[in-house]
Design a protein around this motif. Sequence first.
Motif, PDB file in Angstrom:
ATOM      1  N   PHE A 293      54.138 -47.970-116.133  1.00  0.00           N
ATOM      2  CA  PHE A 293      52.754 -47.559-116.298  1.00  0.00           C
ATOM      3  C   PHE A 293      51.872 -48.719-116.769  1.00  0.00           C
ATOM      4  CE2 PHE A 293      53.712 -42.739-116.999  1.00  0.00           C
ATOM      5  CZ  PHE A 293      54.201 -42.678-115.710  1.00  0.00           C
ATOM      6  N   ARG A 294      52.453 -49.650-117.540  1.00  0.00           N
ATOM      7  CA  ARG A 294      51.693 -50.838-117.946  1.00  0.00           C
ATOM      8  C   ARG A 294      51.356 -51.695-116.730  1.00  0.00           C
ATOM      9  NH1 ARG A 294      54.951 -51.129-122.886  1.00  0.00           N
ATOM     10  NH2 ARG A 294      56.388 -52.570-121.875  1.00  0.00           N
ATOM     11  N   TYR A 295      52.309 -51.824-115.807  1.00  0.00           N
ATOM     12  CA  TYR A 295      52.068 -52.578-114.573  1.00  0.00           C
ATOM     13  C   TYR A 295      51.037 -51.857-113.700  1.00  0.00           C
ATOM     14  CZ  TYR A 295      55.620 -56.243-115.015  1.00  0.00           C
ATOM     15  OH  TYR A 295      56.319 -57.361-115.397  1.00  0.00           O
TER      16      TYR A 295
ATOM     17  N   LEU B 288      47.684 -52.551-115.052  1.00  0.00           N
ATOM     18  CA  LEU B 288      47.326 -53.937-114.725  1.00  0.00           C
ATOM     19  C   LEU B 288      46.812 -54.020-113.292  1.00  0.00           C
ATOM     20  CD1 LEU B 288      47.407 -56.806-115.969  1.00  0.00           C
ATOM     21  CD2 LEU B 288      49.663 -57.091-114.940  1.00  0.00           C
ATOM     22  N   TYR B 289      47.452 -53.279-112.377  1.00  0.00           N
ATOM     23  CA  TYR B 289      46.980 -53.268-110.987  1.00  0.00           C
ATOM     24  C   TYR B 289      45.592 -52.641-110.897  1.00  0.00           C
ATOM     25  CZ  TYR B 289      46.218 -52.009-106.176  1.00  0.00           C
ATOM     26  OH  TYR B 289      45.625 -51.863-104.944  1.00  0.00           O
ATOM     27  N   VAL B 290      45.407 -51.497-111.554  1.00  0.00           N
ATOM     28  CA  VAL B 290      44.114 -50.805-111.512  1.00  0.00           C
ATOM     29  C   VAL B 290      42.997 -51.725-112.009  1.00  0.00           C
ATOM     30  CG1 VAL B 290      42.766 -48.909-112.502  1.00  0.00           C
ATOM     31  CG2 VAL B 290      45.107 -48.498-111.725  1.00  0.00           C
ATOM     32  N   LYS B 291      43.290 -52.520-113.020  1.00  0.00           N
ATOM     33  CA  LYS B 291      42.295 -53.417-113.608  1.00  0.00           C
ATOM     34  C   LYS B 291      41.996 -54.611-112.713  1.00  0.00           C
ATOM     35  CE  LYS B 291      41.343 -56.079-117.814  1.00  0.00           C
ATOM     36  NZ  LYS B 291      41.877 -56.507-119.142  1.00  0.00           N
ATOM     37  N   ASN B 292      43.009 -55.119-112.005  1.00  0.00           N
ATOM     38  CA  ASN B 292      42.855 -56.372-111.244  1.00  0.00           C
ATOM     39  C   ASN B 292      42.970 -56.214-109.731  1.00  0.00           C
ATOM     40  OD1 ASN B 292      42.871 -58.441-113.564  1.00  0.00           O
ATOM     41  ND2 ASN B 292      44.699 -57.230-113.990  1.00  0.00           N
ATOM     42  N   ARG B 293      42.894 -54.993-109.230  1.00  0.00           N
ATOM     43  CA  ARG B 293      43.106 -54.769-107.797  1.00  0.00           C
ATOM     44  C   ARG B 293      42.093 -55.529-106.941  1.00  0.00           C
ATOM     45  NH1 ARG B 293      41.425 -48.319-107.816  1.00  0.00           N
ATOM     46  NH2 ARG B 293      40.033 -48.529-109.588  1.00  0.00           N
TER      47      ARG B 293
ATOM     48  N   GLY C 171      49.811 -44.268-120.937  1.00  0.00           N
ATOM     49  CA  GLY C 171      49.369 -44.968-119.730  1.00  0.00           C
ATOM     50  C   GLY C 171      49.360 -44.091-118.490  1.00  0.00           C
ATOM     51  N   TYR C 172      49.845 -42.860-118.613  1.00  0.00           N
ATOM     52  CA  TYR C 172      49.920 -41.976-117.445  1.00  0.00           C
ATOM     53  C   TYR C 172      48.533 -41.713-116.845  1.00  0.00           C
ATOM     54  CZ  TYR C 172      50.752 -37.835-114.571  1.00  0.00           C
ATOM     55  OH  TYR C 172      50.802 -36.948-113.523  1.00  0.00           O
ATOM     56  N   GLU C 173      47.558 -41.439-117.691  1.00  0.00           N
ATOM     57  CA  GLU C 173      46.215 -41.087-117.212  1.00  0.00           C
ATOM     58  C   GLU C 173      45.523 -42.258-116.518  1.00  0.00           C
ATOM     59  OE1 GLU C 173      44.767 -38.177-117.166  1.00  0.00           O
ATOM     60  OE2 GLU C 173      46.409 -37.123-118.175  1.00  0.00           O
TER      61      GLU C 173
END
Length: 199
Positions: A161-163, A166-171, A132-134
Motif C-alpha cells: 500500500f505504501r508503494y 507512491l504511484y498515486v502521488k507520482n503517476r 494506506g488502503y483508502e
Amino acid sequence: MKRSFDILLSSAGLLISTPVWIIIMLAIKLEDGGPVFYLQERVGKHCKIFRVIKFRSMILNAEKESGPIQATEHDPRVTRIGRILRKTAMDELPQLVNIWKGDMSFVGPRALRPEEKEIKAGVSFRIEEVPGYEKRLAATPGLTGLAQVYLPADAPRRQKFRYDALYVKNRSFCLDLKLISLSFWITFKGKWESSGKKI
C-alpha cells in the motif's frame, strides 16, 4: 491520454492474443473439465465494485473453507496449468476486457477484493484495516503497477500500500511506460509469483 492509451493497447492486445486465448482455454478444459473463466468482484476507483475476468487457475470451490485469501507461491489450491498461468500472469489476460471497458487501466494499484483478508502471525484481518488502503482508491486499478513490479508477491499489504500511494502521488505517462516494459520482462522470466526479486 492515459484512457486513450488503454483503449488502443487493450484493443491491440485482444486482437493479437487470440491464439493464446484458444490454447489456454483448451488447456484448462482438458485438465479438469471445469469452467475456463473466473469472474470475481473487485474494488475499483473510489470504491466502485466491478467484476474482473480471469482464466481460472485454481481448483473448483478453492475458497469454500478459507474465504477470500490471496494465493501464495506454492498454494495447493492452484492447478498445474494454473501454476504456469500465474507465474507468467497469463491468467490475467482476460482483464484486457476490463481495461477496454474502463474498469481498469494498464497501470495502477492492484484491484483487490471486497472483504479480502490477510493472515499475519496466524491472525486473520480485513485489508481495509491496513493503513494506506483508502489512498490507493484514488487511482484506477491496474493490471500492473509499482508494487506489483518491485515487491515480492508475498510482501505485506502495508508495504504494498505504501508503494501504491507512491504511484498515486507520482503517476505519469513515462512511469506507466516503464512499468509496462518491466512487466513484459517479468512475464518473460515467469517471475510474477516469486517471493524474491522479480527484476
